[in-house]
Design an enzyme around this catalytic site. Structure first.
Site, PDB file in Angstrom:
ATOM      1  N   GLU A   1      36.485  46.292  31.645  1.00 42.72           N
ATOM      2  CA  GLU A   1      35.156  46.335  31.060  1.00 42.72           C
ATOM      3  C   GLU A   1      34.095  45.816  32.006  1.00 42.72           C
ATOM      4  O   GLU A   1      34.334  44.908  32.804  1.00 42.72           O
ATOM      5  CB  GLU A   1      35.133  45.504  29.783  1.00 42.72           C
ATOM      6  CG  GLU A   1      35.856  46.225  28.685  1.00 42.72           C
ATOM      7  CD  GLU A   1      35.674  45.557  27.348  1.00 42.72           C
ATOM      8  OE1 GLU A   1      36.043  46.166  26.353  1.00 42.72           O
ATOM      9  OE2 GLU A   1      35.175  44.435  27.303  1.00 42.72           O
TER      10      GLU A   1
ATOM     11  N   CYS B   1      27.921  42.286  34.493  1.00 45.11           N
ATOM     12  CA  CYS B   1      29.112  41.427  34.466  1.00 45.11           C
ATOM     13  C   CYS B   1      30.326  42.303  34.801  1.00 45.11           C
ATOM     14  O   CYS B   1      30.628  43.256  34.096  1.00 45.11           O
ATOM     15  CB  CYS B   1      29.230  40.791  33.090  1.00 45.11           C
ATOM     16  SG  CYS B   1      30.689  39.757  32.912  1.00 45.11           S
TER      17      CYS B   1
ATOM     18  N   CYS C   1      44.359  30.923  30.154  1.00 39.88           N
ATOM     19  CA  CYS C   1      43.571  29.878  29.477  1.00 39.88           C
ATOM     20  C   CYS C   1      43.706  30.102  27.970  1.00 39.88           C
ATOM     21  O   CYS C   1      43.687  31.237  27.503  1.00 39.88           O
ATOM     22  CB  CYS C   1      42.112  29.950  29.911  1.00 39.88           C
ATOM     23  SG  CYS C   1      41.931  29.727  31.687  1.00 39.88           S
TER      24      CYS C   1
ATOM     25  N   GLY D   1      39.599  38.822  34.386  1.00 36.18           N
ATOM     26  CA  GLY D   1      40.322  38.449  35.597  1.00 36.18           C
ATOM     27  C   GLY D   1      39.767  37.242  36.322  1.00 36.18           C
ATOM     28  O   GLY D   1      38.642  36.808  36.075  1.00 36.18           O
ATOM     29  N   GLU D   2      40.573  36.705  37.218  1.00 35.33           N
ATOM     30  CA  GLU D   2      40.167  35.565  38.044  1.00 35.33           C
ATOM     31  C   GLU D   2      39.818  36.113  39.441  1.00 35.33           C
ATOM     32  O   GLU D   2      40.709  36.513  40.200  1.00 35.33           O
ATOM     33  CB  GLU D   2      41.323  34.547  38.110  1.00 35.33           C
ATOM     34  CG  GLU D   2      41.182  33.467  39.170  1.00 35.33           C
ATOM     35  CD  GLU D   2      39.842  32.728  39.128  1.00 35.33           C
ATOM     36  OE1 GLU D   2      39.437  32.240  38.064  1.00 35.33           O
ATOM     37  OE2 GLU D   2      39.195  32.647  40.204  1.00 35.33           O
TER      38      GLU D   2
ATOM     39  N   SER E   1      32.623  33.534  39.325  1.00 32.03           N
ATOM     40  CA  SER E   1      33.058  32.507  38.368  1.00 32.03           C
ATOM     41  C   SER E   1      34.554  32.286  38.543  1.00 32.03           C
ATOM     42  O   SER E   1      35.335  33.231  38.541  1.00 32.03           O
ATOM     43  CB  SER E   1      32.761  32.989  36.949  1.00 32.03           C
ATOM     44  OG  SER E   1      33.297  32.088  36.000  1.00 32.03           O
TER      45      SER E   1
ATOM     46  N   ASN F   1      33.672  32.450  21.675  1.00 31.55           N
ATOM     47  CA  ASN F   1      33.715  33.732  20.966  1.00 31.55           C
ATOM     48  C   ASN F   1      35.121  33.926  20.422  1.00 31.55           C
ATOM     49  O   ASN F   1      36.064  34.069  21.189  1.00 31.55           O
ATOM     50  CB  ASN F   1      33.349  34.871  21.923  1.00 31.55           C
ATOM     51  CG  ASN F   1      31.896  34.779  22.323  1.00 31.55           C
ATOM     52  OD1 ASN F   1      31.028  34.671  21.473  1.00 31.55           O
ATOM     53  ND2 ASN F   1      31.629  34.766  23.612  1.00 31.55           N
TER      54      ASN F   1
ATOM     55  N   CYS G   1      31.650  37.082  26.156  1.00 28.26           N
ATOM     56  CA  CYS G   1      32.626  36.449  27.047  1.00 28.26           C
ATOM     57  C   CYS G   1      33.948  36.245  26.329  1.00 28.26           C
ATOM     58  O   CYS G   1      33.973  35.764  25.200  1.00 28.26           O
ATOM     59  CB  CYS G   1      32.200  35.041  27.434  1.00 28.26           C
ATOM     60  SG  CYS G   1      30.640  34.903  28.167  1.00 28.26           S
TER      61      CYS G   1
HETATM   62  N1  SAH Z   1      38.375  33.996  35.393  1.00 26.40           N
HETATM   63  C1  SAH Z   1      37.072  33.535  35.653  1.00 26.40           C
HETATM   64  C2  SAH Z   1      35.983  34.540  35.326  1.00 26.40           C
HETATM   65  C3  SAH Z   1      36.137  35.343  34.061  1.00 26.40           C
HETATM   66  S1  SAH Z   1      35.984  34.486  32.540  1.00 26.40           S
HETATM   67  C4  SAH Z   1      36.820  32.211  34.978  1.00 26.40           C
HETATM   68  O1  SAH Z   1      37.644  31.803  34.167  1.00 26.40           O
HETATM   69  O2  SAH Z   1      35.828  31.580  35.307  1.00 26.40           O
HETATM   70  C5  SAH Z   1      34.226  34.193  32.412  1.00 26.40           C
HETATM   71  C6  SAH Z   1      33.873  33.004  31.522  1.00 26.40           C
HETATM   72  O3  SAH Z   1      34.156  33.287  30.134  1.00 26.40           O
HETATM   73  C7  SAH Z   1      34.675  31.763  31.865  1.00 26.40           C
HETATM   74  O4  SAH Z   1      33.851  30.628  31.918  1.00 26.40           O
HETATM   75  C8  SAH Z   1      35.632  31.691  30.722  1.00 26.40           C
HETATM   76  O5  SAH Z   1      36.149  30.413  30.561  1.00 26.40           O
HETATM   77  C9  SAH Z   1      34.783  32.165  29.572  1.00 26.40           C
HETATM   78  N2  SAH Z   1      35.554  32.521  28.373  1.00 26.40           N
HETATM   79  C10 SAH Z   1      36.820  32.963  28.301  1.00 26.40           C
HETATM   80  N3  SAH Z   1      37.169  33.164  27.016  1.00 26.40           N
HETATM   81  C11 SAH Z   1      36.099  32.858  26.261  1.00 26.40           C
HETATM   82  C12 SAH Z   1      35.832  32.889  24.855  1.00 26.40           C
HETATM   83  N4  SAH Z   1      36.745  33.300  23.991  1.00 26.40           N
HETATM   84  N5  SAH Z   1      34.615  32.499  24.432  1.00 26.40           N
HETATM   85  C13 SAH Z   1      33.666  32.110  25.324  1.00 26.40           C
HETATM   86  N6  SAH Z   1      33.848  32.074  26.652  1.00 26.40           N
HETATM   87  C14 SAH Z   1      35.056  32.427  27.118  1.00 26.40           C
HETATM   88 FE1  SF4 Z   2      41.191  31.875  32.258  1.00 31.07          FE
HETATM   89 FE2  SF4 Z   2      39.177  33.318  33.327  1.00 31.07          FE
HETATM   90 FE3  SF4 Z   2      41.688  34.255  33.361  1.00 31.07          FE
HETATM   91 FE4  SF4 Z   2      40.385  34.121  31.032  1.00 31.07          FE
HETATM   92  S1  SF4 Z   2      39.850  35.404  32.795  1.00 31.07           S
HETATM   93  S2  SF4 Z   2      42.529  33.495  31.430  1.00 31.07           S
HETATM   94  S3  SF4 Z   2      39.160  32.272  31.337  1.00 31.07           S
HETATM   95  S4  SF4 Z   2      40.951  32.430  34.414  1.00 31.07           S
END
Ligand code: SAH
Ligand code: SF4
Length: 367
Positions: free
Chosen positions: A91, A104, A115, A165-166, A197, A296, A339
């Site tokens: 996406e 984004c 996470c 993704g990371e 990020s 979210n 997000c």
């Molecule tokens: N993997 C990277 C970038 C993608 S996630 C990272 O973790 O930074 C982008 C942002 O969305 C991150 O800060 C992440 O922690 C946040 N995020 C993930 N799941 C979420 C949720 N359910 N509600 C709000 N923010 C969330």
């Molecule tokens: Fe964690 Fe970012 Fe991967 Fe979601 S996309 S699992 S917030 S590292």
């Protein structure tokens, strides 16, 4: 073998053209046609000699990720879903605001870091995206939105790598895509308008600082190791002391920069006044801003969003200490573009049960 030109940054195109016996300025012309003018067809590149166009036609292609769906939210947020093959979807979200337009972008199909509050993490990891699939999201969005890539009124002025993704776990492809974003012959974005990020892949943060020091956002989400180990499992490998040191090193060469700390607000988990105070202590030596993200929800996440009043109190404590703190406005909720909500829903809607990682019962993905 046919080369997909969207996989190459300026240096890669130069190499390719050198191997074809072509002059470097030809590579630059093609770079501009591809990214600055968004052309997807060699015959539209009118200042190339016919013989070169034919050579390219025979040995190269321009293959962006394929648009699968395009949804518009009531608030103007627009979500593109791309099919990247073998059942993988990614996406891209466009967020228009009065003074800017932010895209984004996703960097992996799924994510391995798991996470606990993230629906992408719950899908598991499928694969890294190629350079063409990463930059191709910007390439496609510029074409679809019909915008000037340099941020005209309705254009894309900022890019954030905050989709699925990371980014730092797909380092080489991400850096090549970043270079294209910054290249004056491609998208020409300034390095402060492009944000990576990360959940805190410490060695790759150092490498990014060396190779392509764009703006950095760090997903903190907890003020101590005990809680962060549970919310962001990569913390067990790179704990907070290492992460804070990496943030300071990242800024050492760019004294006017700052780190944006992202902090997802989880009711009763990380949102108490003591957490805010501990957070201030933790980040004391890092020039930073805080971005509080309302959680979210997604089905069976096990978490709730903090109340608006709690978020306000939390923000007030951070601001009273003199920090710049924003509470992120949630956008695109009606189209699941917020997000952490990306793609999880697709698994259910399109009934592609076979895409779900085996460890997650499909019922958990359903609303
Ligand atoms: N993997 C990277 C970038 C993608 S996630 C990272 O973790 O930074 C982008 C942002 O969305 C991150 O800060 C992440 O922690 C946040 N995020 C993930 N799941 C979420 C949720 N359910 N509600 C709000 N923010 C969330
Ligand atoms: Fe964690 Fe970012 Fe991967 Fe979601 S996309 S699992 S917030 S590292």
């Amino acid at each position: 073998m046919t080369v997909n030109l969207l996989n190459l940054d300026a240096a890669g195109l130069n190499d390719l053209f050198a191997r074809m016996g072509e002059k470097p300025f030809r590579a630059k012309q093609v770079l501009r046609w591809l990214h600055r003018f968004g052309k997807g067809d060699f015959y539209a590149m009118t200042d190339l000699a016919r013989s070169l166009r034919m050579k390219l036609e025979a040995s190269a292609c321009i293959q962006p990720p394929q648009l699968f769906s395009d949804k518009l939210s009531e608030d103007g947020t627009r979500k593109f879903l791309f099919d990247v093959g073998a059942g993988n979807f990614i996406e891209t979200v466009f967020i228009p605001e009065t003074d800017r337009g932010t895209l984004c972008v996703s960097t992996q199909a799924g994510c391995a870091l798991d996470c606990s509050f993230c629906s992408t993490g719950k899908q598991g990891f499928n694969r890294n995206l190629t350079v063409a699939e990463i930059i191709g999201q910007l390439w496609q969005a510029c074409r679809i939105l019909d915008c000037d890539s340099h941020g005209g009124e309705r254009g894309i002025s900022n890019v954030v790598l905050m989709g699925m993704g990371e980014p730092l776990a797909n380092f080489d492809n991400v850096v090549a895509a970043l270079r294209l974003m910054l290249d004056d012959n491609a998208y020409g974005l300034s390095r402060r308008r492009v944000t990576v990020s990360t959940s805190g892949v410490v060695p790759a943060m150092d490498q990014l600082g060396e190779e392509c020091p764009v703006a950095l956002a760090v997903s903190l989400h907890a003020p101590n190791d005990e809680l962060r180990d549970r919310l962001v499992p990569i913390n067990r490998k790179y704990p907070l002391a290492d992460l804070m040191a990496a943030c300071r090193r990242y800024l050492a060469k760019a004294p006017r920069d700052f780190i944006t700390f992202e902090y997802v607000m989880l009711d009763g988990i990380n949102d108490r006044n003591v957490d805010a105070n501990e957070l201030l202590g933790l980040t004391r030596d890092v020039p930073c801003k805080f971005n509080l993200i309302p959680f979210n929800p997604f089905p069976h996440s096990g978490f709730r969003r903090s109340t608006a009043v709690r978020m306000r109190h939390f923000a007030d404590i951070l601001m009273a200490a003199g920090t710049v703190t924003t509470i992120r406005r949630t956008r695109g909720e009606d189209i699941d573009a917020a997000c952490g909500q990306l793609v999880g829903q697709v698994l259910d809607r399109s009934k592609r049960a076979s895409f779900a990682p085996k460890s997650i019962p499909i019922a958990e993905l359903a609303p």
